[in-house]
Design a protein around this motif. Structure first.
Motif, mmCIF file in Angstrom:
data_model
loop_
_atom_site.group_PDB
_atom_site.id
_atom_site.type_symbol
_atom_site.label_atom_id
_atom_site.label_comp_id
_atom_site.label_asym_id
_atom_site.label_seq_id
_atom_site.Cartn_x
_atom_site.Cartn_y
_atom_site.Cartn_z
ATOM 1 N N LEU A 277 0.834 -1.201 0.000
ATOM 2 C CA LEU A 277 0.000 0.000 0.000
ATOM 3 C C LEU A 277 0.868 1.251 0.000
ATOM 4 C CD1 LEU A 277 -2.905 1.107 0.171
ATOM 5 C CD2 LEU A 277 -2.719 0.992 2.657
ATOM 6 N N LEU A 278 2.019 1.188 0.689
ATOM 7 C CA LEU A 278 2.919 2.336 0.754
ATOM 8 C C LEU A 278 3.488 2.658 -0.617
ATOM 9 C CD1 LEU A 278 4.273 4.332 2.735
ATOM 10 C CD2 LEU A 278 6.163 2.708 2.917
ATOM 11 N N THR A 279 3.834 1.637 -1.383
ATOM 12 C CA THR A 279 4.418 1.879 -2.699
ATOM 13 C C THR A 279 3.346 2.238 -3.730
ATOM 14 O OG1 THR A 279 4.345 -0.495 -3.204
ATOM 15 C CG2 THR A 279 6.379 0.374 -2.254
ATOM 16 N N ARG A 280 2.178 1.597 -3.640
ATOM 17 C CA ARG A 280 1.128 1.863 -4.622
ATOM 18 C C ARG A 280 0.313 3.105 -4.266
ATOM 19 N NH1 ARG A 280 -2.459 -3.171 -6.272
ATOM 20 N NH2 ARG A 280 -0.387 -3.890 -6.904
ATOM 21 N N ARG A 281 0.240 3.424 -2.979
ATOM 22 C CA ARG A 281 -0.423 4.617 -2.435
ATOM 23 C C ARG A 281 -1.934 4.472 -2.296
ATOM 24 N NH1 ARG A 281 1.274 9.867 -5.462
ATOM 25 N NH2 ARG A 281 0.664 8.613 -7.266
ATOM 26 N N PHE A 282 -2.537 3.478 -2.883
ATOM 27 C CA PHE A 282 -3.969 3.258 -2.696
ATOM 28 C C PHE A 282 -4.283 1.803 -3.001
ATOM 29 C CE2 PHE A 282 -3.679 3.829 -7.204
ATOM 30 C CZ PHE A 282 -4.764 3.156 -7.761
ATOM 31 N N ASN A 283 -5.370 1.329 -2.393
ATOM 32 C CA ASN A 283 -5.846 -0.030 -2.632
ATOM 33 C C ASN A 283 -6.944 0.036 -3.684
ATOM 34 O OD1 ASN A 283 -6.985 -2.561 -2.637
ATOM 35 N ND2 ASN A 283 -7.403 -2.636 -0.441
ATOM 36 N N GLN A 284 -6.684 -0.533 -4.858
ATOM 37 C CA GLN A 284 -7.640 -0.406 -5.958
ATOM 38 C C GLN A 284 -8.978 -1.044 -5.623
ATOM 39 O OE1 GLN A 284 -4.995 -2.363 -6.022
ATOM 40 N NE2 GLN A 284 -5.694 -4.416 -6.601
ATOM 41 N N ALA A 285 -8.971 -2.148 -4.865
ATOM 42 C CA ALA A 285 -10.229 -2.797 -4.497
ATOM 43 C C ALA A 285 -11.048 -1.905 -3.573
ATOM 44 C CB ALA A 285 -9.951 -4.141 -3.836
ATOM 45 N N ALA A 286 -10.362 -1.219 -2.665
ATOM 46 C CA ALA A 286 -11.059 -0.323 -1.734
ATOM 47 C C ALA A 286 -11.656 0.870 -2.456
ATOM 48 C CB ALA A 286 -10.095 0.148 -0.639
ATOM 49 N N GLU A 287 -10.947 1.382 -3.465
ATOM 50 C CA GLU A 287 -11.451 2.537 -4.205
ATOM 51 C C GLU A 287 -12.721 2.197 -4.991
ATOM 52 O OE1 GLU A 287 -10.233 5.643 -3.837
ATOM 53 O OE2 GLU A 287 -9.037 4.652 -2.313
ATOM 54 N N ILE A 288 -12.884 0.922 -5.365
ATOM 55 C CA ILE A 288 -14.106 0.481 -6.030
ATOM 56 C C ILE A 288 -15.194 0.181 -5.004
ATOM 57 C CG2 ILE A 288 -15.134 -1.300 -7.516
ATOM 58 C CD1 ILE A 288 -12.277 -1.717 -8.666
ATOM 59 N N ALA A 289 -14.808 -0.483 -3.909
ATOM 60 C CA ALA A 289 -15.780 -0.912 -2.898
ATOM 61 C C ALA A 289 -16.439 0.267 -2.192
ATOM 62 C CB ALA A 289 -15.100 -1.817 -1.873
ATOM 63 N N ARG A 290 -15.676 1.351 -1.972
ATOM 64 C CA ARG A 290 -16.210 2.484 -1.208
ATOM 65 C C ARG A 290 -17.414 3.136 -1.891
ATOM 66 N NH1 ARG A 290 -12.119 5.395 -1.373
ATOM 67 N NH2 ARG A 290 -11.056 4.533 0.444
ATOM 68 N N PRO A 291 -17.302 3.569 -3.152
ATOM 69 C CA PRO A 291 -18.492 4.168 -3.788
ATOM 70 C C PRO A 291 -19.610 3.157 -4.006
ATOM 71 C CG PRO A 291 -16.703 3.938 -5.378
ATOM 72 C CD PRO A 291 -16.123 3.644 -4.036
ATOM 73 N N LEU A 292 -19.245 1.890 -4.207
ATOM 74 C CA LEU A 292 -20.265 0.865 -4.386
ATOM 75 C C LEU A 292 -21.100 0.723 -3.124
ATOM 76 C CD1 LEU A 292 -21.211 -1.304 -6.473
ATOM 77 C CD2 LEU A 292 -19.729 -2.909 -5.271
ATOM 78 N N ALA A 293 -20.432 0.657 -1.969
ATOM 79 C CA ALA A 293 -21.138 0.539 -0.690
ATOM 80 C C ALA A 293 -21.958 1.787 -0.393
ATOM 81 C CB ALA A 293 -20.130 0.279 0.432
ATOM 82 N N ARG A 294 -21.399 2.945 -0.697
ATOM 83 C CA ARG A 294 -22.110 4.196 -0.434
ATOM 84 C C ARG A 294 -23.396 4.273 -1.250
ATOM 85 N NH1 ARG A 294 -18.617 7.768 -2.588
ATOM 86 N NH2 ARG A 294 -19.783 7.651 -4.545
ATOM 87 N N ASP A 295 -23.285 3.993 -2.549
ATOM 88 C CA ASP A 295 -24.454 4.107 -3.414
ATOM 89 C C ASP A 295 -25.506 3.042 -3.101
ATOM 90 O OD1 ASP A 295 -23.149 6.200 -4.594
ATOM 91 O OD2 ASP A 295 -22.512 5.076 -6.372
ATOM 92 N N ALA A 296 -25.045 1.865 -2.645
ATOM 93 C CA ALA A 296 -25.975 0.780 -2.317
ATOM 94 C C ALA A 296 -26.483 0.877 -0.879
ATOM 95 C CB ALA A 296 -25.309 -0.572 -2.530
ATOM 96 N N ARG A 297 -25.931 1.837 -0.120
ATOM 97 C CA ARG A 297 -26.296 2.017 1.290
ATOM 98 C C ARG A 297 -26.048 0.734 2.080
ATOM 99 N NH1 ARG A 297 -31.803 5.797 1.018
ATOM 100 N NH2 ARG A 297 -30.859 7.479 -0.209
#
Length: 268
Positions: A156-176
């Protein structure tokens, strides 16, 4: 008089409530006219930020009927009495219960995913989340919570973000749905899965994932939808599902942006 004033206020508020969204839509349209949104895969302007028509046509989206266990496309609909699982899933079910993929992982989708994953082009995250909201709709509907496949802190330190998390976050938000970014962790660093056999991949991620004490309280008795970018052999998702089930999850499903065609081979 008070009654008349109150009626006037109500009408004014109702008119304002109608006018504000209309003004907002007008302003957005005017902005898009002056500064058209750009496609994610090209500097070409599009009607709405997304893919260019050429890139869109090349992506092979997976539509029903698909295998309920691994998301592979069936050649045809077998009817009411046909199995909802492919031969490989009937012979050896995954530890996760169901799977859906938005598209096939091939030359067209690979470039988009690699731009997102290794090119730091995070504008793809909401686009992929929208793809999954359609492809994995039954799984999202049944889920109590949504969790991403985690990265090791070093990665995570080298990539700077978790690609799965960046997809899961808006998905969870929109699906409540409840979003669990830290319930599942990668307990040890693993080598890259690239180039390994199915058995090698399973051994590489064996016991690599764990559920935190706080996470266990949030997954216990619940159906968890696991999110990742690509399904290759399913080894990583199975290791994650095992950790979640051992922590008390009622069931685990999987949704991925893309799956390789040969993710599951029929038994010989």
């Amino acid at each position: 008089m008070r009654h008349q004033n109150g009626g006037w206020r109500d009408r004014w508020k109702a008119g304002r409530a109608r006018a504000v969204p209309a003004l907002r839509d007008f302003a957005r349209g005017l902005t898009d006219l002056i500064l058209p949104p750009l496609a994610h895969d090209s500097p070409e302007a599009t009607a709405q930020a997304g893919l260019t028509p050429n890139a869109w046509r090349r992506v092979i989206f997976l539509e029903d009927p698909v295998c309920d266990g691994c998301g592979a496309a069936f050649e045809y609909d077998g009817g009411d009495f046909a199995s909802d699982r492919c031969a490989a899933c009937l012979a050896r079910p995954y530890r996760f219960e169901r799977c859906r993929a938005a598209c096939v992982y091939d030359e067209a989708s690979r470039g988009l995913i690699l731009k997102f994953k290794h090119g730091d082009q995070q504008q793809f995250a909401p686009l992929f989340a929208r793809w999954l909201s359609r492809a994995a709709a039954p799984l999202i509907e049944a889920a109590d919570a949504i969790a991403p496949v985690p990265l090791h802190p070093g990665r995570l330190l080298t990539r700077r973000f978790n690609q799965a998390a960046e997809i899961a976050r808006p998905l969870a938000r929109d699906a409540r749905r409840d979003y669990l970014p830290d319930a599942l962790i990668r307990a040890r660093a693993t080598e890259t899965q690239g180039g390994r056999s199915a058995r090698g991949r399973r051994l590489n991620v064996k016991s690599a994932f764990a559920v935190t004490e706080a996470g266990a309280r949030r997954v216990r008795g619940r159906r968890i939808l696991l999110i990742d970018d690509v399904l290759t052999t399913g080894a990583t998702a199975e290791a994650c599902a095992t950790a979640l089930l051992e922590a008390g999850a009622r069931a685990v499903d999987l949704a991925v942006v893309a799956r390789v065609r040969t993710a599951r081979e029929p038994p010989t």
